[in-house]
Scaffold this active site. Sequence first.
Site, PDB file in Angstrom:
ATOM      1  CB  SER A  48     -32.625  -9.365  27.670  1.00  0.00           C
ATOM      2  OG  SER A  48     -33.055  -8.229  28.409  1.00  0.00           O
ATOM      3  CG  ASP A  81     -29.369 -12.930  26.659  1.00  0.00           C
ATOM      4  OD1 ASP A  81     -29.001 -14.057  26.291  1.00  0.00           O
ATOM      5  OD2 ASP A  81     -29.482 -12.590  27.861  1.00  0.00           O
ATOM      6  N   GLY A 180     -29.921 -16.322  37.249  1.00  0.00           N
ATOM      7  CA  GLY A 180     -30.217 -15.691  38.530  1.00  0.00           C
ATOM      8  C   GLY A 180     -29.167 -15.958  39.597  1.00  0.00           C
ATOM      9  CG  HIS A 210     -27.416 -18.922  28.200  1.00  0.00           C
ATOM     10  ND1 HIS A 210     -28.236 -17.846  27.995  1.00  0.00           N
ATOM     11  CD2 HIS A 210     -26.924 -19.254  26.990  1.00  0.00           C
ATOM     12  CE1 HIS A 210     -28.247 -17.552  26.699  1.00  0.00           C
ATOM     13  NE2 HIS A 210     -27.456 -18.394  26.063  1.00  0.00           N
ATOM     14  CB  SER A 213     -23.790 -14.660  37.554  1.00  0.00           C
ATOM     15  OG  SER A 213     -23.975 -13.574  36.675  1.00  0.00           O
ATOM     16  NE  ARG A 259     -30.139  -8.334  35.854  1.00  0.00           N
ATOM     17  CZ  ARG A 259     -31.322  -8.730  35.426  1.00  0.00           C
ATOM     18  NH1 ARG A 259     -32.243  -9.074  36.295  1.00  0.00           N
ATOM     19  NH2 ARG A 259     -31.602  -8.797  34.154  1.00  0.00           N
ATOM     20  NE  ARG A 280     -25.848  14.748  38.621  1.00  0.00           N
ATOM     21  CZ  ARG A 280     -26.009  16.051  38.409  1.00  0.00           C
ATOM     22  NH1 ARG A 280     -25.841  16.556  37.205  1.00  0.00           N
ATOM     23  NH2 ARG A 280     -26.321  16.872  39.400  1.00  0.00           N
TER      24      ARG A 280
END
Length: 316
Positions: A48, A81, A180, A210, A213, A259, A280
């Site tokens: 994006s 994107d 979202g 699109h 999610s 995310r 890490r």
Amino acid sequence: MIVTTAQLFKHAYGKYAVGAYNINNAEQAMGLFRGCIDSKAPFIIQISKGARKYTDKRMLEAIIRAASEIFPEAIFAVHLDHGDEQTCYDCIDSGFFSSVMIDASHDPFDQNVAITKRVVDRAHAKGISVEAELGMLGGVEEDIKVEEGNACLTDPAEAEQFVKLTGCDSLACAIGTSHGAFKFKGKQSLHFDVLDKIKARLPGFPLVMHGSSSVPQDEVARINAAGGQIAGSMGVDVNEYLPAAKRGVTKVNIDTDGRLVWTRVHREFFRDKPGEFDFRPPGKIFMEEYAKFIASRNVLLGSANQLDDLRKSLGK
Ligand code: G3H
Ligand code: 13P
Ligand code: ZN
């Protein structure tokens, strides 16, 4: 191996959808490549405008080139994107992107056509594919917020006209999803009736979904149990991916879910190890968890186990 989205769509059309996953850093790239290799799936890496700004646009290119060397069997497209016109030109001229999305869906129809056509002409001159968008999804997209009431589904007759006028290679359609984690207030449902009508007017033409999610509720529960506050979130029903693919959706965009995996891993890690400050160990866990998540999505999209056949069809 980097290919165009057009090559991926030709193989997928009507059978499965290719997962298009956004990346912003090395950890996401490693999880994405590992998950796609483990599930033997082709994929699309999406970048994006925000991702290009996050560090430096050259950083993501370098990460992707390195990942491609680490996983030489991977077959994927590199895609911009939600580009604006200028960013599309920048990506077309970079020589790195195999496809771009011009998103002028917030402009009136004629303006959307004119902008998209200019981008298509520039991109096609360099062998690059163009995704365009018609209709308006709800939700938040970088700098633009569309309230649910203002989102409007793609008009099938307009879609046919738009593709003819612009010569774009694929079309993002608004069929009830939004960007979202808060996609539906009531029942989860896609407008398959609209998709059927678009497919009837554009047979064989690759469509894009699109805001796809699924916002897994177990992830949300774990995030909230570890201090998060994202109650009331809801995503697309994963059982609707394949029915959409059979109706011409060849690209399914998934970003928010990644995310959520990141947030769950890091919230739980630092909750359970409050004295830890080395990033890490959770980073390692994230890469493994993200790879598992990606592989699971590829199975649901039907792209898992398509890699060998795709390679043959590409003559590689
Ligand atoms: O549609 C938007 C994508 O999820 C990318 O999100 O613009 O915050 O990187 P971003
Ligand atoms: P989600 O917010 O549903 O992951 O959608 C991502 C997307 O459409 C990227 O273009
Ligand atoms: Zn999107």
